[in-house]
Design an enzyme around this catalytic site. Structure first.
Site, mmCIF file in Angstrom:
data_model
loop_
_atom_site.group_PDB
_atom_site.id
_atom_site.type_symbol
_atom_site.label_atom_id
_atom_site.label_comp_id
_atom_site.label_asym_id
_atom_site.label_seq_id
_atom_site.Cartn_x
_atom_site.Cartn_y
_atom_site.Cartn_z
ATOM 1 N N GLU A 133 0.804 -1.099 -0.051
ATOM 2 C CA GLU A 133 -0.056 0.032 0.028
ATOM 3 C C GLU A 133 0.730 1.335 -0.003
ATOM 4 O O GLU A 133 0.500 2.226 -0.546
ATOM 5 C CB GLU A 133 -0.856 -0.064 1.253
ATOM 6 C CG GLU A 133 -2.336 -0.686 0.866
ATOM 7 C CD GLU A 133 -2.060 -2.258 0.850
ATOM 8 O OE1 GLU A 133 -1.041 -2.515 1.459
ATOM 9 O OE2 GLU A 133 -2.973 -2.916 0.453
ATOM 10 N N HIS A 191 -12.113 -4.637 8.847
ATOM 11 C CA HIS A 191 -12.347 -4.507 7.145
ATOM 12 C C HIS A 191 -13.399 -3.379 7.047
ATOM 13 O O HIS A 191 -13.944 -3.438 5.840
ATOM 14 C CB HIS A 191 -12.395 -5.710 6.709
ATOM 15 C CG HIS A 191 -11.427 -6.640 6.363
ATOM 16 N ND1 HIS A 191 -10.385 -7.040 7.194
ATOM 17 C CD2 HIS A 191 -10.955 -7.289 5.196
ATOM 18 C CE1 HIS A 191 -9.471 -7.908 6.811
ATOM 19 N NE2 HIS A 191 -9.645 -7.951 5.428
#
Ligand SMILES: Cc1ncc(C[n+]2csc(CCOP(=O)(O)OP(=O)(O)O)c2C)c(N)n1
Ligand SMILES: [Mg+2]
Lengths: 335, 329
Positions: free
Chosen positions: A70, A139
């Site tokens: 990321e 999440h």
């Protein structure tokens, strides 16, 4: 369109709307490129299929499946952006941005200012999140307040597919870094399709429903719930106005103040944890400007102060609900 | 270390490196004098000892190649070509600075000379350098991106993600690790499992080159080869350039954590007099070098005076460049 011959409105879902925005942007400008995990068609066109077909149409040089890195994804987007590219980085789920916070907060947000305006960072980060799909604690977080608190970032989210298309296109065309939040549970939800070229200006709220007694301010999936509650309240004789912020930062202060200036009552709603949320900022703004005119203190609705739980029973206890919105409205009405 | 000696660079290149290195040397001395004398109130990360590395590296690049560097970046920025007066004014927080005084010493940007980002966050330049290189690859503009960072930066995640991504995408980027053997006060051996930093490269399938960064000839050769590889589409290179810093991590640091013998040996091998000697051995005259030194002294004095004489930015600047649109007062 001819008013006398009503055609059945074309429908589109969120995933298709988001795909359409990138498709239009890529067709119009070769400097629009996409980066993200599994986003090319060879890897499935994105885990939510938001980028499906785009690598086939525009090539894998412009639609790049990346390693699970990321920082490197967002950093590459920053670097390409400062020399004129318009990268759209897909960070699969919002919690994963936490490992790229340095690139977002220290670099994307600040390079325009720290360079004295020499390098702007026209990148877009698309990211999905939201509770209600059983992903549990890592999440599902709604982290919009984190980014809204960083000068230099724009934070955007849509309540319907047409706006999703129009807002995402606006983000890609914008010269500042934008975080575009998508709702995991909503990709399959349909709504009227927008006209080709449809763009929603950033920083502009919209009145999703007019009313005269109380203003509900929200964004994203909240708007659907707020509209449903407003409809129910009509039967009780309460007229609810619903403001869809669309851009969370920088938000349309004028639209908020105009509406509450009219209704004299306000409820701010978001899925994010209530404490220290965006609702606190908006409530403070209203009190600062309209304290003497308010008929009741501004109410805030949000989720519980807890990590997003897994068990459906706990998840229900965690999440804000339509009942919470209705109760808050009643409270401002003195009932 | 790269051992094979290629043909030596032209005399003009050798003098170019001398000029760049001594601009850094004199500027650094002036910065330190002004800070110690209270004329500049800044945190200062001296590049003293790393001048030749940077001068030889930048001399091997084109003026429009991109550079990303760090808080210890004065040497890289001057060697890349930022006009000293603009850099100086930025260090002083003045409106005439490279970034209108809004960036400061740790955040120098000067696109005209290819200095695209200076970051104060260890290791964060590498992912951004990949993005610059990606843009060049897509654009086909033939530019190379160089990113400089320290030895200790090789222990942060961004380093590893970046080497990997650059290699799989064959990006035209050169990762230059300026290995001065310490990260703040911690020696390399204490912070790094790999014996040599160059050993990191094969794990990512990336070409690695270890070089004495204080040797202008070796450094120039390594940088030239890496740039040629990048321009030919052959992908990234990781250069570990060995060097040393003489004034510790930041000015005021007494280097108590560096063994006295190590510091003494490093100073004995000071690359600035070393390079001068090398040029004298190559039929460059004392007079010629003295003339360059005198010219640089004037440039540095003028830059410092300009910085002090310049105005601070208008306070309205706080609302400008935050976003594309002006923020309401
Ligand atoms: C992410 C991060 N952690 C810590 C610091 C504080 N810090 C600044 S420089 C430095 C040492 C870096 O050493 P090295 O990479 O070898 O570069 P050098 O200073 O020797 O040039 C540290 C720990 C920082 N700026 N950023
Ligand atoms: Mg070091």
């Amino acid at each position: 369109m001819n008013a006398e011959t009503p055609v059945k409105a074309k429908k589109i879902n969120f995933a298709q709307a988001i795909n359409l925005a990138m498709d239009e942007a890529m067709a119009a400008d070769k400097r629009v490129i996409l980066l993200g995990e599994d986003i090319a068609d060879g890897q499935g066109g994105g885990v939510f299929t938001a980028t499906k077909g785009l690598s086939t149409k525009y090539g894998v040089a412009r639609v790049r499946s990346t390693p699970i890195s990321e920082q490197a994804i967002v950093g590459a987007a920053v670097g390409a952006a400062i020399v004129g590219y318009r990268p759209v980085a897909e960070i699969m789920l919002m919690n994963f941005i936490t490992v790229a916070m340095d690139q977002v907060v220290n670099h994307a947000a600040k390079l325009r200012f720290m360079s004295g305006g020499q390098t702007s960072v026209p990148l877009t980060i698309r990211t999905a999140t939201g509770a209600g799909v059983g992903f549990g604690g890592q999440h599902s977080d709604m982290l919009e307040a984190w980014f809204a608190h960083v000068p230099g970032l724009k934070v955007v989210t849509a309540s319907n597919p047409a706006d999703a298309k129009g807002l995402l296109l606006a983000c890609i065309q914008d010269d500042d870094p934008c975080i575009f939040i998508e709702n995991t549970a909503s990709y399959g939800v349909s709504g009227p399709a927008p006209e080709p070229g449809y763009v929603v200006p950033l920083g502009k709220a919209t009145v999703a429903r007019e009313g005269s007694d109380v203003t509900v301010i929200g964004y994203g999936a909240v708007i659907g719930h707020a509209l449903a509650v407003a409809k129910e309240m009509e039967a009780d004789g309460v007229s609810v106005e619903v403001i869809d912020l669309r851009t969370i930062a920088p938000y349309d202060e004028a639209a908020v103040l105009a509406s509450v200036g009219k209704t004299k009552r306000a409820v701010v709603v978001h899925e994010a944890v209530r404490k220290f949320g965006v609702g606190a900022e908006i409530s403070a703004l209203i009190h600062e400007h309209l304290f003497d005119e308010l008929k009741a203190p501004v109410q805030r609705v949000g989720s519980a102060y807890a990590p997003v739980p897994f068990s459906p029973a706990l998840e229900k206890a965690y999440l804000y609900s339509r009942d919470d919105i209705a109760a808050a409205i009643h409270k401002t009405m003195g009932r | 270390m790269t051992g094979d000696t290629a043909a030596e660079p032209d005399r003009s290149v050798l003098l170019d490196i001398y000029r760049r290195a001594n601009l850094i040397y004199q500027a650094d001395e002036k910065f330190r004098t002004m800070i110690m004398g209270g004329q500049l109130q800044i945190i200062y990360y001296s590049p003293r000892g790393q001048e030749i590395l940077s001068a030889a590296l930048m001399a091997a690049l084109n003026p429009d190649d991109y550079l990303v560097t760090t808080y210890r970046g004065v040497h890289d920025q001057l060697a890349k070509g930022i006009p000293p007066r603009d850099l100086w004014a930025e260090f002083a927080g003045k409106k005439t600075g490279t970034c209108k005084g809004k960036g400061g010493p740790m955040h120098i940007t000067h696109p005209e000379t290819g200095v695209m980002v200076t970051t104060g966050i260890v290791g964060s330049g590498l992912p951004i350098a990949n993005g610059l290189a990606l843009a060049s690859q897509l654009e086909g503009d033939g530019k190379v991106t160089v990113v400089c960072f320290g030895d200790a930066a090789s222990n942060i995640g961004a380093f590893h993600e970046s080497l990997n991504m650059a290699q799989i995408w064959k990006l035209p980027v050169i990762f230059v690790c300026q290995n001065n053997l310490y990260g703040e006060h911690t020696p390399q051996a204490m912070s790094t499992g790999a014996k040599e930093l160059i050993d990191r490269a094969p794990g990512y399938g990336i070409k690695g080159v270890q070089v004495n960064g204080n040797d202008a000839f070796a450094m120039y050769q390594a940088a030239s080869e890496a740039a040629a590889r990048a321009r030919a589409g052959e992908g990234p290179t990781f250069i570990e350039a060995k060097t040393f810093r003489f004034f510790g991590h930041l000015l005021g640091d007494d280097s108590h954590y560096i063994p006295k013998e190590e510091m003494a040996a490093a100073k004995l091998a000071d690359p600035i007099p070393g390079y001068r000697k090398a040029l004298l051995e190559r039929q460059v005259s004392e007079a010629e070098l003295d003339a360059i030194d005198a010219e640089i002294a004037e440039v540095v004095a003028e830059a410092a005076a300009h910085a002090l004489a310049s105005d601070y930015p208008d306070t309205d600047e706080i609302r400008i460049d935050v976003l594309g649109m002006e923020i309401a007062a």
